[in-house]
Scaffold this motif. Structure first.
Motif, PDB file in Angstrom:
ATOM      1  N   HIS A 289       0.829  -1.207   0.000  1.00 28.36           N
ATOM      2  CA  HIS A 289       0.000   0.000   0.000  1.00 28.36           C
ATOM      3  C   HIS A 289       0.868   1.263   0.000  1.00 28.36           C
ATOM      4  O   HIS A 289       0.695   2.148  -0.851  1.00 28.36           O
ATOM      5  CB  HIS A 289      -0.914  -0.004   1.223  1.00 28.36           C
ATOM      6  CG  HIS A 289      -1.804   1.195   1.313  1.00 28.36           C
ATOM      7  ND1 HIS A 289      -3.116   1.195   0.916  1.00 28.36           N
ATOM      8  CD2 HIS A 289      -1.562   2.454   1.779  1.00 28.36           C
ATOM      9  CE1 HIS A 289      -3.646   2.386   1.113  1.00 28.36           C
ATOM     10  NE2 HIS A 289      -2.712   3.172   1.644  1.00 28.36           N
ATOM     11  N   GLU A 290       1.786   1.336   0.935  1.00 29.62           N
ATOM     12  CA  GLU A 290       2.543   2.582   1.112  1.00 29.62           C
ATOM     13  C   GLU A 290       3.467   2.872  -0.065  1.00 29.62           C
ATOM     14  O   GLU A 290       3.655   4.030  -0.435  1.00 29.62           O
ATOM     15  CB  GLU A 290       3.337   2.540   2.417  1.00 29.62           C
ATOM     16  CG  GLU A 290       2.494   2.387   3.677  1.00 29.62           C
ATOM     17  CD  GLU A 290       1.441   3.460   3.829  1.00 29.62           C
ATOM     18  OE1 GLU A 290       1.636   4.581   3.337  1.00 29.62           O
ATOM     19  OE2 GLU A 290       0.399   3.160   4.435  1.00 29.62           O
ATOM     20  N   TYR A 291       4.053   1.832  -0.646  1.00 31.33           N
ATOM     21  CA  TYR A 291       4.961   2.103  -1.761  1.00 31.33           C
ATOM     22  C   TYR A 291       4.200   2.602  -2.985  1.00 31.33           C
ATOM     23  O   TYR A 291       4.726   3.411  -3.760  1.00 31.33           O
ATOM     24  CB  TYR A 291       5.794   0.877  -2.111  1.00 31.33           C
ATOM     25  CG  TYR A 291       6.900   1.199  -3.097  1.00 31.33           C
ATOM     26  CD1 TYR A 291       7.894   2.121  -2.759  1.00 31.33           C
ATOM     27  CD2 TYR A 291       6.938   0.634  -4.362  1.00 31.33           C
ATOM     28  CE1 TYR A 291       8.895   2.461  -3.653  1.00 31.33           C
ATOM     29  CE2 TYR A 291       7.945   0.959  -5.256  1.00 31.33           C
ATOM     30  CZ  TYR A 291       8.917   1.867  -4.901  1.00 31.33           C
ATOM     31  OH  TYR A 291       9.907   2.201  -5.805  1.00 31.33           O
ATOM     32  N   PHE A 292       2.949   2.154  -3.156  1.00 32.79           N
ATOM     33  CA  PHE A 292       2.140   2.667  -4.267  1.00 32.79           C
ATOM     34  C   PHE A 292       1.930   4.164  -4.133  1.00 32.79           C
ATOM     35  O   PHE A 292       1.749   4.876  -5.125  1.00 32.79           O
ATOM     36  CB  PHE A 292       0.800   1.935  -4.313  1.00 32.79           C
ATOM     37  CG  PHE A 292       0.122   1.983  -5.650  1.00 32.79           C
ATOM     38  CD1 PHE A 292       0.473   1.113  -6.662  1.00 32.79           C
ATOM     39  CD2 PHE A 292      -0.892   2.904  -5.899  1.00 32.79           C
ATOM     40  CE1 PHE A 292      -0.147   1.156  -7.904  1.00 32.79           C
ATOM     41  CE2 PHE A 292      -1.525   2.957  -7.129  1.00 32.79           C
ATOM     42  CZ  PHE A 292      -1.157   2.084  -8.131  1.00 32.79           C
ATOM     43  N   HIS A 293       1.949   4.667  -2.907  1.00 33.59           N
ATOM     44  CA  HIS A 293       1.844   6.105  -2.664  1.00 33.59           C
ATOM     45  C   HIS A 293       3.055   6.868  -3.203  1.00 33.59           C
ATOM     46  O   HIS A 293       2.986   8.092  -3.350  1.00 33.59           O
ATOM     47  CB  HIS A 293       1.723   6.387  -1.170  1.00 33.59           C
ATOM     48  CG  HIS A 293       0.338   6.245  -0.630  1.00 33.59           C
ATOM     49  ND1 HIS A 293      -0.774   6.757  -1.254  1.00 33.59           N
ATOM     50  CD2 HIS A 293      -0.119   5.664   0.517  1.00 33.59           C
ATOM     51  CE1 HIS A 293      -1.848   6.503  -0.533  1.00 33.59           C
ATOM     52  NE2 HIS A 293      -1.494   5.832   0.548  1.00 33.59           N
ATOM     53  N   SER A 294       4.139   6.173  -3.463  1.00 33.06           N
ATOM     54  CA  SER A 294       5.309   6.840  -4.034  1.00 33.06           C
ATOM     55  C   SER A 294       4.939   7.539  -5.340  1.00 33.06           C
ATOM     56  O   SER A 294       5.502   8.582  -5.681  1.00 33.06           O
ATOM     57  CB  SER A 294       6.416   5.802  -4.276  1.00 33.06           C
ATOM     58  OG  SER A 294       7.573   6.401  -4.785  1.00 33.06           O
ATOM     59  N   TRP A 295       3.987   6.974  -6.055  1.00 34.14           N
ATOM     60  CA  TRP A 295       3.410   7.617  -7.238  1.00 34.14           C
ATOM     61  C   TRP A 295       2.130   8.362  -6.842  1.00 34.14           C
ATOM     62  O   TRP A 295       2.072   9.578  -6.977  1.00 34.14           O
ATOM     63  CB  TRP A 295       3.062   6.558  -8.295  1.00 34.14           C
ATOM     64  CG  TRP A 295       4.200   5.838  -8.920  1.00 34.14           C
ATOM     65  CD1 TRP A 295       4.868   6.177 -10.077  1.00 34.14           C
ATOM     66  CD2 TRP A 295       4.816   4.624  -8.457  1.00 34.14           C
ATOM     67  NE1 TRP A 295       5.846   5.246 -10.352  1.00 34.14           N
ATOM     68  CE2 TRP A 295       5.830   4.286  -9.374  1.00 34.14           C
ATOM     69  CE3 TRP A 295       4.599   3.789  -7.358  1.00 34.14           C
ATOM     70  CZ2 TRP A 295       6.634   3.147  -9.223  1.00 34.14           C
ATOM     71  CZ3 TRP A 295       5.388   2.665  -7.198  1.00 34.14           C
ATOM     72  CH2 TRP A 295       6.392   2.366  -8.119  1.00 34.14           C
ATOM     73  N   ASN A 296       1.138   7.581  -6.394  1.00 34.07           N
ATOM     74  CA  ASN A 296      -0.204   8.123  -6.140  1.00 34.07           C
ATOM     75  C   ASN A 296      -0.269   8.765  -4.761  1.00 34.07           C
ATOM     76  O   ASN A 296      -0.427   8.088  -3.761  1.00 34.07           O
ATOM     77  CB  ASN A 296      -1.246   7.008  -6.250  1.00 34.07           C
ATOM     78  CG  ASN A 296      -2.670   7.536  -6.178  1.00 34.07           C
ATOM     79  OD1 ASN A 296      -2.920   8.700  -6.471  1.00 34.07           O
ATOM     80  ND2 ASN A 296      -3.592   6.687  -5.771  1.00 34.07           N
ATOM     81  N   VAL A 297      -0.125  10.051  -4.718  1.00 33.64           N
ATOM     82  CA  VAL A 297      -0.198  10.940  -3.548  1.00 33.64           C
ATOM     83  C   VAL A 297       1.067  11.760  -3.434  1.00 33.64           C
ATOM     84  O   VAL A 297       1.013  12.977  -3.344  1.00 33.64           O
ATOM     85  CB  VAL A 297      -0.446  10.224  -2.206  1.00 33.64           C
ATOM     86  CG1 VAL A 297      -0.235  11.177  -1.044  1.00 33.64           C
ATOM     87  CG2 VAL A 297      -1.858   9.693  -2.143  1.00 33.64           C
ATOM     88  N   GLU A 298       2.227  11.100  -3.430  1.00 31.00           N
ATOM     89  CA  GLU A 298       3.458  11.875  -3.243  1.00 31.00           C
ATOM     90  C   GLU A 298       3.817  12.689  -4.485  1.00 31.00           C
ATOM     91  O   GLU A 298       4.427  13.747  -4.375  1.00 31.00           O
ATOM     92  CB  GLU A 298       4.604  10.947  -2.861  1.00 31.00           C
ATOM     93  CG  GLU A 298       4.487  10.394  -1.452  1.00 31.00           C
ATOM     94  CD  GLU A 298       4.370  11.474  -0.398  1.00 31.00           C
ATOM     95  OE1 GLU A 298       4.981  12.536  -0.548  1.00 31.00           O
ATOM     96  OE2 GLU A 298       3.640  11.270   0.588  1.00 31.00           O
ATOM     97  N   ARG A 299       3.421  12.223  -5.672  1.00 29.07           N
ATOM     98  CA  ARG A 299       3.696  12.981  -6.887  1.00 29.07           C
ATOM     99  C   ARG A 299       2.422  13.263  -7.681  1.00 29.07           C
ATOM    100  O   ARG A 299       2.317  14.317  -8.294  1.00 29.07           O
ATOM    101  CB  ARG A 299       4.760  12.260  -7.724  1.00 29.07           C
ATOM    102  CG  ARG A 299       6.135  12.348  -7.050  1.00 29.07           C
ATOM    103  CD  ARG A 299       7.106  11.277  -7.491  1.00 29.07           C
ATOM    104  NE  ARG A 299       8.396  11.463  -6.828  1.00 29.07           N
ATOM    105  CZ  ARG A 299       8.687  10.989  -5.606  1.00 29.07           C
ATOM    106  NH1 ARG A 299       7.803  10.290  -4.925  1.00 29.07           N
ATOM    107  NH2 ARG A 299       9.876  11.214  -5.079  1.00 29.07           N
ATOM    108  N   MET A 300       1.483  12.346  -7.690  1.00 20.53           N
ATOM    109  CA  MET A 300       0.134  12.603  -8.205  1.00 20.53           C
ATOM    110  C   MET A 300      -0.660  13.165  -7.033  1.00 20.53           C
ATOM    111  O   MET A 300      -1.146  12.421  -6.182  1.00 20.53           O
ATOM    112  CB  MET A 300      -0.481  11.312  -8.745  1.00 20.53           C
ATOM    113  CG  MET A 300       0.207  10.796  -9.984  1.00 20.53           C
ATOM    114  SD  MET A 300       0.005   8.997 -10.270  1.00 20.53           S
ATOM    115  CE  MET A 300      -1.742   8.754 -10.115  1.00 20.53           C
TER     116      MET A 300
END
Length: 604
Positions: A289-300
């Motif tokens: 879950h958290e690594y997917f945030h590396s794209w979705n949330v942290e940059r998107m």
């Protein structure tokens, strides 16, 4: 768990390192056994007039307020000559220095004893620092460079996404600083290199603090690599990390709270457990879950969280996408990485469908409304009882089943996938780091499908509205059956019941539409009899639920010390589950097998 944070476009570190930081912290841990740190804040070129410093009331990835100011005390201020000067506490978390020289030093003591993704923990094992819970800051100097000097035991190492130079850890501004957690301990480090299609080589590191054998850590590393590769396949490449490295800060201890919190170049994952052997699956689920945030949330990033405000709760209309779509992929990636079976993946989706489709809140309010409620529910504290069972459904799982509907619909109607959609959003709003609006997400869907009508209808129905997709038909294309999970029993509701002195007490608000609700029963009522049969404890309830749906019973109950009677009608149990055609004794065609493989199969 989790958590959204956005910030100003990252400044070049080469430039700011050439100048001395205007704000320098020094942190020491002489009283770690009692969970205290001593922190000094040295500020150069202090603006004239009254000068304010404060603690935060919110944290990157959290949306409700958190009163971090409660854990600092012994606050003192000094001029550059060492003379103590006046500092006044003007609010619970705000301090004012009325008169000062051009340089100023502020000292305070911090107490911290909670290991999770939001708070700070200081003890003899490690120093687990989330920045908003740790550091005072100056509202007038948010764009200035900050640095930290840590004074730690010789056997402890420091892990953070901050830049190290000449013994100091640097951040270019407050937004980046607050997004940079720190783990200081005698941790174990595992690292490997990943290369993007354009030849960019970056490092992925696991910083692990806790018990675990070498063989378990090696196996864990292999599984994390697989998760990273499967998520990279969704987007095409890894993000460009600011220092060419991404760190998983993982902590497993018996006293921990379970949590996960994403950051720009790192993530915190905490788990309650004796060791990694017993906690591995839970940690891997959080990694996905958290690594997917590396794209979705942290940059998107949604515009509604840009920039993050540390002085108040941060409300967004897009958490159904930022968190919910991430929730969907966290589950799907575990299947693609062969950590979950296809049945386990679909079973989880079934549990989410049951929770949302049978939620009064989700049938009344949109995913946007649920996203905006995060300012109250994201680890927020309520002393008084709320009506959440009737008005709220988690934006994580509401967004998850919305992602499921879109994924299956794109595959069936357009020969596209949700991977294609996420990649399209990434190219337009992630790589460019242009914050998106809901209108932008809708337009990107229209461009992907080449259908403005489809995108408009999907958003009006399922994002702005409360309609639900035809999940039974959608899942059947993949060879799965959505059905009632219990046809043998009747139902009085999902209200929480406890046994007290041999009687049953309702402890949660009655669910709208349930037999208990329709009978006028609610939290605090004690059930005494169905007809003339005494309800002697929870163990007797299954015998009552054998009654046919539609059966009416007289209920005797106690409220405020008085005995009352009402009439209750049993209903069919509405709870749902998803099972495979194989388990249901139905045929699985080659088309279904191919659909499943394209959906859930390994992408590397």
């Amino acid at each position: 768990m989790k958590k959204i944070f956005t910030f100003l476009i990252f400044l070049g570190f080469v430039t700011f390192l050439k100048a001395q930081s205007r704000i320098q912290y020094t942190v020491s841990f002489e009283n770690a056994a009692h969970h205290e740190a001593n922190i000094s804040m040295n500020i150069a070129k202090v603006p004239n007039g009254k000068f304010l410093v404060r603690m935060s009331r919110s944290s990157p990835g959290r949306y409700a307020t958190h009163e971090f100011g409660k854990n600092i005390y012994d606050v003192h201020a000094y001029n550059s000559d060492g003379k103590e000067i006046q500092i006044n506490q003007v609010e619970g978390d705000v301090y004012e220095v009325p008169e000062h020289q051009s340089s100023l030093k502020i000292n305070y003591t911090l107490f911290g004893n909670l290991v999770d993704g939001t708070y700070t923990a200081i003890d003899t094992k490690h120093f687990h620092l989330n920045m908003p819970a740790t550091f005072m800051w100056a509202p007038a100097l948010q764009t200035d460079t900050l640095s930290i000097k840590f004074i730690v035991p010789d056997n402890f190492k420091i892990a953070t996404q901050l830049t190290l130079k000449n013994g100091l850890y640097y951040a270019p501004n407050l937004q980046y600083f607050m997004d940079s957690p720190v783990e200081i301990s005698n941790y174990t480090l595992k690292s490997w290199e990943v290369e993007n299609k354009d030849g960019l080589k970056q490092k992925i590191s696991i910083v692990y603090h806790g018990a675990g054998s070498d063989s378990t850590l090696n196996d864990f590393e292999s599984k994390v690599k697989n998760i990273v590769n499967q998520e990279r396949a969704v987007y095409g490449d890894l993000p460009k990390y600011d220092h060419g490295e991404y760190k998983f800060l993982i902590d497993v201890l018996p006293s921990n709270d379970g949590d996960g919190m994403e950051h720009r170049n790192s993530t915190i994952i905490t788990k309650e457990g004796e060791n990694l052997e017993t906690s591995e699956y839970g940690v891997l689920s959080t990694v996905a879950h958290e690594y997917f945030h590396s794209w979705n949330v942290e940059r998107m990033r949604p515009k509604t969280l840009e920039p993050f405000n540390f002085e108040k709760a941060n409300m967004s209309d897009a958490l159904w996408f930022a968190e919910g779509f991430t929730q969907y992929y966290g589950n799907l990636i575990l299947k693609r990485a062969n950590i979950k079976s296809s049945d386990e993946f679909v079973e989880t989706q079934g549990a989410y469908l049951n929770a949302v489709l049978n939620s009064p809140g989700a049938n009344t309010y949109s995913p946007i409304f649920m996203s905006q409620r995060a300012v109250f529910v994201d680890a927020g504290v309520a002393v008084d009882q709320t009506n959440y069972p009737n008005i709220f459904s988690s934006y994580y799982i509401y967004g998850d089943i919305t992602a499921l509907a879109l994924d299956l619909t794109l595959r069936e109607q357009f020969g596209k996938t949700l991977d294609d959609y996420m990649r399209a959003v990434w190219v337009k709003y992630g790589k460019t780091e242009i914050a998106y609006s809901l209108e932008d997400l809708q337009q990107t869907l229209a461009e992907l499908t080449e259908s403005q009508d489809f995108a408009k209808k999907f958003f009006l129905s399922y994002i702005y509205g409360t309609e639900k997709a035809d999940y039974k038909t959608l899942l059947a294309k993949a060879g799965y059956l959505l059905k009632r999970s219990n046809t043998a029993s009747s139902w009085i509701g999902n209200e929480r019941l406890i046994e007290k002195d041999g009687k049953i007490v309702i402890t949660s608000p009655a669910i709208k539409g349930s037999p208990l609700y329709l009978a006028g029963l609610d939290a605090g009522d004690t059930l005494l009899k169905f007809n003339d049969i005494a309800i002697s404890g929870l163990k007797i309830m299954p015998s009552f639920l054998k009654a046919t749906a539609g059966t009416k019973v007289k209920v005797t109950f106690e409220r405020d010390g008085k005995i009352h009677e009402t009439s209750l009608t049993f209903l069919n149990d509405p709870n749902l589950e998803v099972i495979s055609f194989e388990k249901a004794g139905m045929a699985v065609t080659p088309e279904i097998t191919a659909f499943r493989e394209n959906w859930m199969g390994n992408k590397q």
